[in-house]
Design a protein around this motif. Structure first.
Motif, PDB file in Angstrom:
ATOM      1  N   TYR B  33      -6.641  36.485  19.818  1.00 41.15           N
ATOM      2  CA  TYR B  33      -7.869  36.653  20.597  1.00 41.15           C
ATOM      3  C   TYR B  33      -9.087  36.551  19.681  1.00 41.15           C
ATOM      4  O   TYR B  33      -9.066  37.063  18.561  1.00 41.15           O
ATOM      5  CB  TYR B  33      -7.921  38.046  21.240  1.00 41.15           C
ATOM      6  CG  TYR B  33      -6.671  38.499  21.955  1.00 41.15           C
ATOM      7  CD1 TYR B  33      -5.569  38.974  21.249  1.00 41.15           C
ATOM      8  CD2 TYR B  33      -6.602  38.505  23.348  1.00 41.15           C
ATOM      9  CE1 TYR B  33      -4.435  39.427  21.899  1.00 41.15           C
ATOM     10  CE2 TYR B  33      -5.463  38.961  24.012  1.00 41.15           C
ATOM     11  CZ  TYR B  33      -4.386  39.412  23.278  1.00 41.15           C
ATOM     12  OH  TYR B  33      -3.256  39.860  23.933  1.00 41.15           O
ATOM     13  N   TYR B  35     -13.000  37.790  19.937  1.00 40.87           N
ATOM     14  CA  TYR B  35     -13.978  38.573  20.668  1.00 40.87           C
ATOM     15  C   TYR B  35     -15.335  38.468  19.974  1.00 40.87           C
ATOM     16  O   TYR B  35     -15.408  38.322  18.752  1.00 40.87           O
ATOM     17  CB  TYR B  35     -13.596  40.058  20.701  1.00 40.87           C
ATOM     18  CG  TYR B  35     -12.516  40.437  21.694  1.00 40.87           C
ATOM     19  CD1 TYR B  35     -11.166  40.308  21.370  1.00 40.87           C
ATOM     20  CD2 TYR B  35     -12.847  40.945  22.950  1.00 40.87           C
ATOM     21  CE1 TYR B  35     -10.185  40.667  22.279  1.00 40.87           C
ATOM     22  CE2 TYR B  35     -11.866  41.320  23.860  1.00 40.87           C
ATOM     23  CZ  TYR B  35     -10.545  41.177  23.518  1.00 40.87           C
ATOM     24  OH  TYR B  35      -9.567  41.546  24.421  1.00 40.87           O
ATOM     25  N   GLN B  37     -18.844  40.731  19.487  1.00 39.52           N
ATOM     26  CA  GLN B  37     -19.381  42.075  19.652  1.00 39.52           C
ATOM     27  C   GLN B  37     -20.840  42.080  19.208  1.00 39.52           C
ATOM     28  O   GLN B  37     -21.135  42.027  18.007  1.00 39.52           O
ATOM     29  CB  GLN B  37     -18.577  43.104  18.856  1.00 39.52           C
ATOM     30  CG  GLN B  37     -19.036  44.533  19.087  1.00 39.52           C
ATOM     31  CD  GLN B  37     -18.229  45.552  18.311  1.00 39.52           C
ATOM     32  OE1 GLN B  37     -17.550  45.231  17.342  1.00 39.52           O
ATOM     33  NE2 GLN B  37     -18.287  46.800  18.736  1.00 39.52           N
ATOM     34  N   GLN B  41     -22.822  47.144  21.467  1.00 43.53           N
ATOM     35  CA  GLN B  41     -22.064  46.884  22.689  1.00 43.53           C
ATOM     36  C   GLN B  41     -20.575  46.773  22.386  1.00 43.53           C
ATOM     37  O   GLN B  41     -20.160  46.727  21.231  1.00 43.53           O
ATOM     38  CB  GLN B  41     -22.564  45.600  23.357  1.00 43.53           C
ATOM     39  CG  GLN B  41     -24.005  45.680  23.810  1.00 43.53           C
ATOM     40  CD  GLN B  41     -24.416  44.469  24.612  1.00 43.53           C
ATOM     41  OE1 GLN B  41     -23.569  43.756  25.164  1.00 43.53           O
ATOM     42  NE2 GLN B  41     -25.710  44.233  24.712  1.00 43.53           N
ATOM     43  N   GLY B  42     -19.781  46.731  23.438  1.00 41.79           N
ATOM     44  CA  GLY B  42     -18.356  46.568  23.268  1.00 41.79           C
ATOM     45  C   GLY B  42     -17.981  45.106  23.095  1.00 41.79           C
ATOM     46  O   GLY B  42     -18.741  44.211  23.465  1.00 41.79           O
ATOM     47  N   PRO B  43     -16.829  44.842  22.517  1.00 47.48           N
ATOM     48  CA  PRO B  43     -16.380  43.458  22.337  1.00 47.48           C
ATOM     49  C   PRO B  43     -16.155  42.760  23.678  1.00 47.48           C
ATOM     50  O   PRO B  43     -15.700  43.382  24.639  1.00 47.48           O
ATOM     51  CB  PRO B  43     -15.063  43.609  21.581  1.00 47.48           C
ATOM     52  CG  PRO B  43     -15.112  44.974  20.968  1.00 47.48           C
ATOM     53  CD  PRO B  43     -15.890  45.809  21.925  1.00 47.48           C
ATOM     54  N   LEU B  45     -14.360  39.188  25.287  1.00 52.09           N
ATOM     55  CA  LEU B  45     -13.420  38.125  24.980  1.00 52.09           C
ATOM     56  C   LEU B  45     -14.086  36.760  25.057  1.00 52.09           C
ATOM     57  O   LEU B  45     -14.755  36.430  26.041  1.00 52.09           O
ATOM     58  CB  LEU B  45     -12.244  38.171  25.959  1.00 52.09           C
ATOM     59  CG  LEU B  45     -11.147  37.131  25.721  1.00 52.09           C
ATOM     60  CD1 LEU B  45     -10.384  37.445  24.431  1.00 52.09           C
ATOM     61  CD2 LEU B  45     -10.191  37.072  26.905  1.00 52.09           C
ATOM     62  N   GLN B  48      -8.583  33.273  24.265  1.00 49.98           N
ATOM     63  CA  GLN B  48      -7.264  33.858  24.039  1.00 49.98           C
ATOM     64  C   GLN B  48      -6.242  32.737  23.948  1.00 49.98           C
ATOM     65  O   GLN B  48      -6.223  31.833  24.790  1.00 49.98           O
ATOM     66  CB  GLN B  48      -6.921  34.805  25.193  1.00 49.98           C
ATOM     67  CG  GLN B  48      -5.559  35.441  25.119  1.00 49.98           C
ATOM     68  CD  GLN B  48      -5.286  36.370  26.290  1.00 49.98           C
ATOM     69  OE1 GLN B  48      -6.193  36.783  26.987  1.00 49.98           O
ATOM     70  NE2 GLN B  48      -4.021  36.700  26.506  1.00 49.98           N
ATOM     71  N   LEU B  91     -14.821  39.142  16.172  1.00 50.17           N
ATOM     72  CA  LEU B  91     -13.584  39.857  15.902  1.00 50.17           C
ATOM     73  C   LEU B  91     -12.383  39.012  16.306  1.00 50.17           C
ATOM     74  O   LEU B  91     -12.369  38.424  17.384  1.00 50.17           O
ATOM     75  CB  LEU B  91     -13.534  41.169  16.691  1.00 50.17           C
ATOM     76  CG  LEU B  91     -14.597  42.212  16.382  1.00 50.17           C
ATOM     77  CD1 LEU B  91     -14.541  43.341  17.392  1.00 50.17           C
ATOM     78  CD2 LEU B  91     -14.411  42.762  14.980  1.00 50.17           C
ATOM     79  N   LEU B 106      -3.405  45.493  20.734  1.00 55.88           N
ATOM     80  CA  LEU B 106      -4.074  44.523  19.892  1.00 55.88           C
ATOM     81  C   LEU B 106      -4.349  45.111  18.531  1.00 55.88           C
ATOM     82  O   LEU B 106      -4.814  46.258  18.418  1.00 55.88           O
ATOM     83  CB  LEU B 106      -5.389  44.078  20.530  1.00 55.88           C
ATOM     84  CG  LEU B 106      -5.332  42.937  21.544  1.00 55.88           C
ATOM     85  CD1 LEU B 106      -4.491  43.292  22.750  1.00 55.88           C
ATOM     86  CD2 LEU B 106      -6.732  42.535  21.959  1.00 55.88           C
ATOM     87  N   PHE B 108      -6.696  44.461  15.298  1.00 55.29           N
ATOM     88  CA  PHE B 108      -7.943  43.755  15.004  1.00 55.29           C
ATOM     89  C   PHE B 108      -8.120  43.519  13.518  1.00 55.29           C
ATOM     90  O   PHE B 108      -7.684  44.312  12.681  1.00 55.29           O
ATOM     91  CB  PHE B 108      -9.134  44.568  15.503  1.00 55.29           C
ATOM     92  CG  PHE B 108      -9.328  44.504  16.986  1.00 55.29           C
ATOM     93  CD1 PHE B 108      -8.626  45.353  17.830  1.00 55.29           C
ATOM     94  CD2 PHE B 108     -10.203  43.585  17.553  1.00 55.29           C
ATOM     95  CE1 PHE B 108      -8.790  45.289  19.212  1.00 55.29           C
ATOM     96  CE2 PHE B 108     -10.379  43.518  18.929  1.00 55.29           C
ATOM     97  CZ  PHE B 108      -9.664  44.368  19.744  1.00 55.29           C
ATOM     98  N   GLY B 109      -8.793  42.424  13.210  1.00 56.21           N
ATOM     99  CA  GLY B 109      -9.263  42.197  11.859  1.00 56.21           C
ATOM    100  C   GLY B 109     -10.572  42.927  11.611  1.00 56.21           C
ATOM    101  O   GLY B 109     -11.118  43.562  12.522  1.00 56.21           O
ATOM    102  N   ALA B 110     -11.077  42.818  10.398  1.00 57.76           N
ATOM    103  CA  ALA B 110     -12.309  43.521  10.023  1.00 57.76           C
ATOM    104  C   ALA B 110     -13.557  42.857  10.598  1.00 57.76           C
ATOM    105  O   ALA B 110     -14.623  43.460  10.616  1.00 57.76           O
ATOM    106  CB  ALA B 110     -12.417  43.611   8.509  1.00 57.76           C
TER     107      ALA B 110
END
Lengths: 113, 117
Positions: B33, B35, B37, B41-43, B45, B48, B91, B106, B108-110
């Motif tokens: 995925y 994303y 951000q 705010q929130g991530p 999408l 995918q 992300l 999920l 997540f990467g950094a």
């Protein structure tokens, strides 16, 4: 449409105290999952806790627990014995039908020593 | 512990330039995925993948964004040309399976933080 709402942009808690973060959601799915993710400053997002909607028992992970009210579509996170390392952005998320996550806008938690 | 690798961590570019972000998911994770951000705010999408196939790119601004996962492993997200409003954290996340019930956990990467000047 699936939506997640976090109505508390910021929260603060004293070290060793308990804090509850709120989340409401909307979905037409009958079977779904809910998540809380933590995003520390400049670090990656990590899973805190997961709840399966068909399970009535609230999920618990050490100091973290949820209050899942399916009829009210409410999913709050309780952090007990708060620690300085708990300071972070907390995101509530709904598992989408395609396997992705739908996130709320987040709550910034500060922990005071 | 296995991690999702992303690069670069930080990218500053001028508007109208091209930028690219790379993601290497956890070995064996079929679903990847991307994303976006925006600060505060929130991530959300963007796209995918299931293996090399796109599952959902309905929120990807296709006039300027592209994403590929040619061999079903690592992935690249490209923006061309970049605009001021593209400044955000990008992300990447991966998960083991595409499960219809939304049970995926999920990882997540950094993230890659983009600043467009």
């Amino acid at each position: 449409a699936q939506t997640v709402t976090q109505s508390q942009p910021e929260m603060s808690v004293q070290e060793a105290e308990t804090v509850t973060l709120s989340c409401t959601y909307d979905t037409s799915e009958s079977d779904y999952y809910l998540f809380w993710y933590k995003q520390p400053p400049s670090r990656q997002m990590i899973l805190v806790i997961r709840q399966e909607a068909y399970k009535q028992q609230n999920a618990t992970e050490n100091r973290f627990s949820v209050n899942f009210q399916k009829a009210a579509k409410s999913f709050s996170l309780k952090i007990s014995d708060s620690q300085l390392g708990d300071a972070a952005m907390y995101f509530c998320a709904l598992g989408g039908s395609q396997g992705n996550l739908i996130f709320g806008k987040g709550t910034k938690l500060s922990v005071k020593p | 512990e296995a991690e999702v690798a992303q690069s670069p961590r930080y990218k500053i570019t001028e508007k109208s330039q091209a930028v690219a972000f790379w993601c290497d998911p956890i070995s064996g994770h079929a679903t990847l995925y991307w994303y976006r951000q925006i600060l505060g705010q929130g991530p959300e999408l963007l796209v995918q993948f299931q293996d090399e196939s796109v599952v959902d790119d309905s929120q990807l601004p296709k006039d300027r964004f592209s994403a590929e996962r040619l061999k079903g492993v690592d992935s690249t997200l490209k923006i061309q040309p970049a605009e001021l409003g593209d400044s955000a954290m990008y992300l990447c996340a991966s998960s083991l399976d595409l499960l219809g019930s939304g049970a995926n956990v999920l990882t997540f990467g950094a993230g890659s933080r983009l600043t467009v000047l």
